[in-house]
Design an enzyme around this catalytic site. Structure first.
Site, PDB file in Angstrom:
ATOM      1  N   HIS A  68       0.828  -1.216   0.000  1.00  6.48           N
ATOM      2  CA  HIS A  68       0.000   0.000   0.000  1.00  6.48           C
ATOM      3  C   HIS A  68       0.859   1.261   0.000  1.00  6.48           C
ATOM      4  CE1 HIS A  68      -4.160   1.502   1.362  1.00  6.48           C
ATOM      5  NE2 HIS A  68      -3.499   2.494   0.818  1.00  6.48           N
ATOM      6  N   LEU A  71       2.406   6.744  -4.685  1.00 12.39           N
ATOM      7  CA  LEU A  71       3.626   7.298  -5.295  1.00 12.39           C
ATOM      8  C   LEU A  71       3.385   8.644  -5.972  1.00 12.39           C
ATOM      9  CD1 LEU A  71       5.206   4.023  -6.707  1.00 12.39           C
ATOM     10  CD2 LEU A  71       5.971   5.370  -4.746  1.00 12.39           C
ATOM     11  N   ARG A  72       2.098   9.014  -6.096  1.00 11.17           N
ATOM     12  CA  ARG A  72       1.703  10.358  -6.585  1.00 11.17           C
ATOM     13  C   ARG A  72       1.994  10.618  -8.055  1.00 11.17           C
ATOM     14  NH1 ARG A  72      -1.650  10.258  -2.723  1.00 11.17           N
ATOM     15  NH2 ARG A  72      -0.978  10.977  -0.692  1.00 11.17           N
ATOM     16  N   ASN A 102      -4.763   5.882  -7.114  1.00  9.55           N
ATOM     17  CA  ASN A 102      -5.425   7.197  -7.067  1.00  9.55           C
ATOM     18  C   ASN A 102      -4.492   8.299  -7.556  1.00  9.55           C
ATOM     19  OD1 ASN A 102      -3.807   6.860  -4.783  1.00  9.55           O
ATOM     20  ND2 ASN A 102      -5.046   8.261  -3.551  1.00  9.55           N
ATOM     21  N   HIS A 187     -10.960  -0.307   0.417  1.00 12.16           N
ATOM     22  CA  HIS A 187     -10.811   0.783   1.395  1.00 12.16           C
ATOM     23  C   HIS A 187     -12.172   0.884   2.068  1.00 12.16           C
ATOM     24  CE1 HIS A 187      -9.937   5.168   2.466  1.00 12.16           C
ATOM     25  NE2 HIS A 187     -11.244   5.090   2.614  1.00 12.16           N
ATOM     26  N   HIS A 240      -5.729  -1.345   5.197  1.00 13.71           N
ATOM     27  CA  HIS A 240      -5.561  -0.528   6.409  1.00 13.71           C
ATOM     28  C   HIS A 240      -6.689  -0.629   7.438  1.00 13.71           C
ATOM     29  CE1 HIS A 240      -8.103   2.102   4.038  1.00 13.71           C
ATOM     30  NE2 HIS A 240      -7.133   2.649   3.359  1.00 13.71           N
ATOM     31  N   ASN A 286      -6.408   8.684   6.799  1.00  8.33           N
ATOM     32  CA  ASN A 286      -7.687   8.031   6.520  1.00  8.33           C
ATOM     33  C   ASN A 286      -7.439   6.550   6.231  1.00  8.33           C
ATOM     34  OD1 ASN A 286     -10.348   7.600   6.040  1.00  8.33           O
ATOM     35  ND2 ASN A 286     -10.350   8.425   3.962  1.00  8.33           N
ATOM     36  N   ASP A 313       0.676   2.373   3.743  1.00  8.26           N
ATOM     37  CA  ASP A 313      -0.188   3.482   3.302  1.00  8.26           C
ATOM     38  C   ASP A 313       0.629   4.778   3.197  1.00  8.26           C
ATOM     39  OD1 ASP A 313      -2.341   4.908   2.401  1.00  8.26           O
ATOM     40  OD2 ASP A 313      -3.505   4.765   4.253  1.00  8.26           O
ATOM     41  N   HIS A 317       2.611  14.217   1.170  1.00  4.79           N
ATOM     42  CA  HIS A 317       1.955  15.489   0.861  1.00  4.79           C
ATOM     43  C   HIS A 317       2.964  16.604   1.079  1.00  4.79           C
ATOM     44  CE1 HIS A 317      -2.076  13.917   0.354  1.00  4.79           C
ATOM     45  NE2 HIS A 317      -1.937  13.218   1.460  1.00  4.79           N
TER      46      HIS A 317
END
Lengths: 436, 312
Positions: A68, A71-72, A102, A187, A240, A286, A313, A317
């Site tokens: 999980h 990597l953006r 995502n 999720h 998670h 989250n 996870d 940011h």
């Protein structure tokens, strides 16, 4: 011919623990030999032509696998790239990481999947294994091309960040997935119960005046999906897990013989919701940090195997995003470079069980058995982690390899540090330094 | 005291001290020229990220009566929408040379975050559902004055009625009232109570009629109309029927009982009676005391011992 010798360590894998030197030739383990009293072995005759890695005082284990990771890239390269995330992974001892879908665009087309894989190969620090979306654009409306992506080798599918809200759609996804041999990962969050939620719903949130994320929002979806697994026979992996009742539900489902697996993140067995009293968004995640009782249940679930895997996870940011007020700041925290040390420091479990939850068990869930998490025996692919279980170190955000700094463990002293990481036979981390 | 962020960190002695200081400010405000030089040369910035004309005006008046220089920034949109981060806004204004920020923000905790980016004092003028410490102080001061409770609230029974869950006023007032010794009962349907309310130092009731004739203070909260959208109550009509101060209920109040409201009132909803016809209505006294309490807070944070007896 590239030869690497890992000398003087204690090999630890699914077959147990023994002192041994490990010889690797061209990406394959070719010899695992007993270490002599002074570290001398039969591998010595090759040493002149080899990279020799000192593993004295270390465990030599199958490479770690993280189910999980965010990597953006593509889309949020200011927070992390596949290269920087891969470097953080290698430094954390991971030889394979599952990239969550995502991104922008999300992993709902073969083109994006192939892009992520190519960037992973370009970085060359670990296997970057993209998870596919369950639904188009993770919007929970139409199925993503599960068959096409499965045929291209995608094994895990998830809308992570979003749970599939519609039970009818989730049922159809599971039915469709079953003959493909893939695993859907959920999720678990019923969003009508988490509108505007910032932190765990309980006494802390009550006094802080922050909107609550109740445990029931996770548990309802865990329960629903367990029943859908019972109905369809298709496997589900729970991402998670954060609450005591979720662990109990999964424990009961496993006792019923259902094909369910689960992971927990280090922050869910190390940090509690009281930290939000600082109003520091570094603690916003989250699902949210829960109560000490939930932490105890997560630890118990890991100890008895109800929770199969530790997954980070990892959610980078940029600073400005995390400096916003709590309700505006995005959820998530870094994890790759601290996970192993947190597991060693905080879990009261035999080290072999800790490594099982970080290596061969998640490798199997990700469909990577045979490539990762393989026993350290002659013939296995050389994805190996060498770590010092006793070395103490202090987390300094600016020293992390991730592009972002949002670790909740700044200043914390942990025990256990990766010394070398060998990916596909290549030492990508030597003496705690990434080689590329 | 450097900041006033959270009423819960103040001891009863702190509360009594601030109320005693407020007595002086009330006296100042009754002078022909209600102004003293106590904060001359100090700069107070009112930084309101959420609209609140009454609180902004109250702080503005308080600072000016102490002769402080005042800058008012009303930032209607959130920091994200505005394109400048909260940090940059604070650091920028701070660089102009500021002694205190008075911060109102829709997000719980924002004033605490502000303290990380400035050396100035920070006063929380209301943050999200979290805290509104000057409201709690002015409410305590109003009760202290009108029920003649200079030494504390022991034996007082205060009912706070309405949307407790989303109310920073309720969170602050419960802490302040109980710290001073009062017994507090929260009166609301379960959907408008906070989670884990059993961890609050209060009793809980869903029956206003059984309480109305027993309380010394009836504190009504504003019923936000958007709560209907979230299905927290079926309708305003049903809310008023069960929890509103109707003429029938008002007639059952004890003769000395105070009726309080933080404003702005929803007439016909929680205040279903004309407050000007209630002998115990404190609504306008609260507003008047608000200026004096805020003067006391600013003086406590910024004052350098200048004599309050001197006229400006």
């Amino acid at each position: 011919m590239t030869t690497v010798i890992i000398r003087g360590g204690t090999v630890l894998d699914q077959h147990g623990e023994r002192p041994a030197d490990v010889t690797i030739v061209d990406g394959i383990i070719t010899a695992v030999g007993a270490t002599g009293p002074d570290g001398a072995t039969g591998a010595d005759d090759m040493a002149s032509a080899a990279v020799v890695l000192d593993a004295r005082g270390c465990y030599v284990t199958p490479g770690l696998v993280d189910l999980h990771v965010h990597l953006r890239e593509p889309g949020r390269e200011e927070a992390e790239t596949i290269q920087t995330g891969s470097r953080a992974a290698a430094l954390g001892g991971f030889t394979a990481i599952v990239a969550m879908p995502n991104t922008e665009p999300p992993h709902d087309t073969l083109a994006t999947i192939e892009f992520v894989r190519a960037q992973g190969r370009r970085a060359g620090l670990c296997d970057v294994v993209p998870a596919g979306c369950i639904t188009v654009a993770r919007a929970g409306v139409a199925l993503a091309p599960l068959g096409e992506l499965a045929a291209a080798g995608v094994h895990l599918f998830t809308d992570d960040g979003n749970g599939v809200q519609d039970p009818g759609l989730m049922r159809r996804a599971l039915e469709y997935a079953r003959p493909l041999g893939i695993t859907l990962a959920q999720h678990c969050e019923v969003t009508s119960l988490t509108k505007g939620a910032v932190m765990h719903e309980g006494s802390c949130c009550s006094h802080l005046g922050l909107p609550g994320w109740p445990a029931i929002a996770e548990e309802l979806m865990v329960h629903r999906d367990i029943e859908l697994v019972r109905l369809t026979g298709a496997p589900v992996h729970f991402l998670h897990l954060s609450t005591a009742r979720s662990v109990a539900l999964v424990r009961a489902a496993k006792a019923d013989g259902l094909p369910v697996t689960a992971e927990a993140a280090p922050h869910h067995f190390t940090l509690s919701d009281e930290l939000l009293a600082s109003f520091d968004a570094v603690y916003k995640v989250n699902p949210p940090l829960r109560t000490p009782a939930d932490i105890a249940a997560i630890k118990a679930g890991l100890a008895d195997g109800t929770i199969d895997a530790i997954a980070t996870d990892h959610a980078p940011h940029p600073p400005e995003a995390k400096e916003a007020p709590l309700d505006e700041a995005p959820p998530g925290m870094l994890g790759l470079e601290t996970a192993l040390a947190l597991a060693i420091t905080e879990l009261d479990m035999p080290i072999a069980d800790v490594i099982a939850a970080l290596s061969w068990k998640p490798a199997a869930i990700a469909g990577l058995a045979g490539r990762h998490g393989c026993p350290i025996i002659s013939g296995s692919p050389a994805n190996i982690t060498v770590f010092d279980p006793a070395l103490q170190w202090t987390v300094v955000p600016a020293q992390l390899a991730s592009l972002s700094r949002n670790t909740p463990y700044a200043g914390r002293t942990l025990r256990g540090k990766v010394r070398h990481t060998i990916f596909a036979g290549v030492p990508v981390v030597i003496n705690g330094r990434a080689q590329r | 005291m450097k900041h006033l962020l959270d009423i819960g960190v103040l001891t009863p002695d702190d509360l009594h001290h601030l109320m005693a200081l407020t007595d002086h400010m009330v006296e100042v405000n009754q002078r022909p020229i209600p102004k003293v030089p106590a904060l001359r040369g100090k700069t107070v910035v009112n930084l309101f990220f959420e609209n609140s004309t009454r609180t902004l005006t109250s702080f503005d008046t308080a600072a000016r009566r102490l002769s402080a220089d005042v800058m008012n920034f009303a930032v209607s949109s959130s920091s994200v929408n505005k394109g400048e981060s909260l940090r940059d806004t604070i650091e920028t204004i701070s660089a102009m040379g500021v002694d205190a920020f008075v911060v109102r923000h829709k997000s719980s905790g924002a004033p605490m975050q502000v303290t990380k980016w400035t050396n100035a004092s920070v006063v929380n003028a209301g943050d999200g559902w979290h805290q509104h410490p000057t409201q709690a102080l002015l409410d305590c001061y109003t009760i202290r004055t009108h029920l003649n409770r200079r030494t504390g609230f022991d034996g007082l029974h205060i009912a706070i009625v309405g949307d407790i869950k989303h109310s920073r006023v309720a969170r602050s007032n419960v802490q302040a009232f109980t710290a001073l010794g009062a017994h507090v009962t929260l009166v609301a349907p379960p959907t408008l109570l906070p989670p884990a309310v059993e961890t609050w130092p209060v009793t809980v009731s869903h029956d206003l009629d059984s309480l109305i004739a027993k309380v010394d203070v009836l504190y009504l909260l504003r019923m936000q109309r958007e709560r209907m959208v979230d299905a927290l109550v079926p309708s305003l009509r049903e809310y008023t029927g069960a929890y509103g101060l109707t003429p029938l209920r008002a007639a059952r109040l004890r003769p000395h009982a105070l009726v309080m409201h933080p404003g702005p009132m929803n007439r016909g909803v929680e205040m279903a009676v004309d407050p000007s016809e209630l002998p115990g209505s404190m609504v306008l006294h609260q507003v008047t005391n608000g200026v004096a309490v805020r003067m006391a807070v600013l003086f406590e944070l910024l004052g350098s011992g200048a004599d309050l007896a001197t006229s400006a």
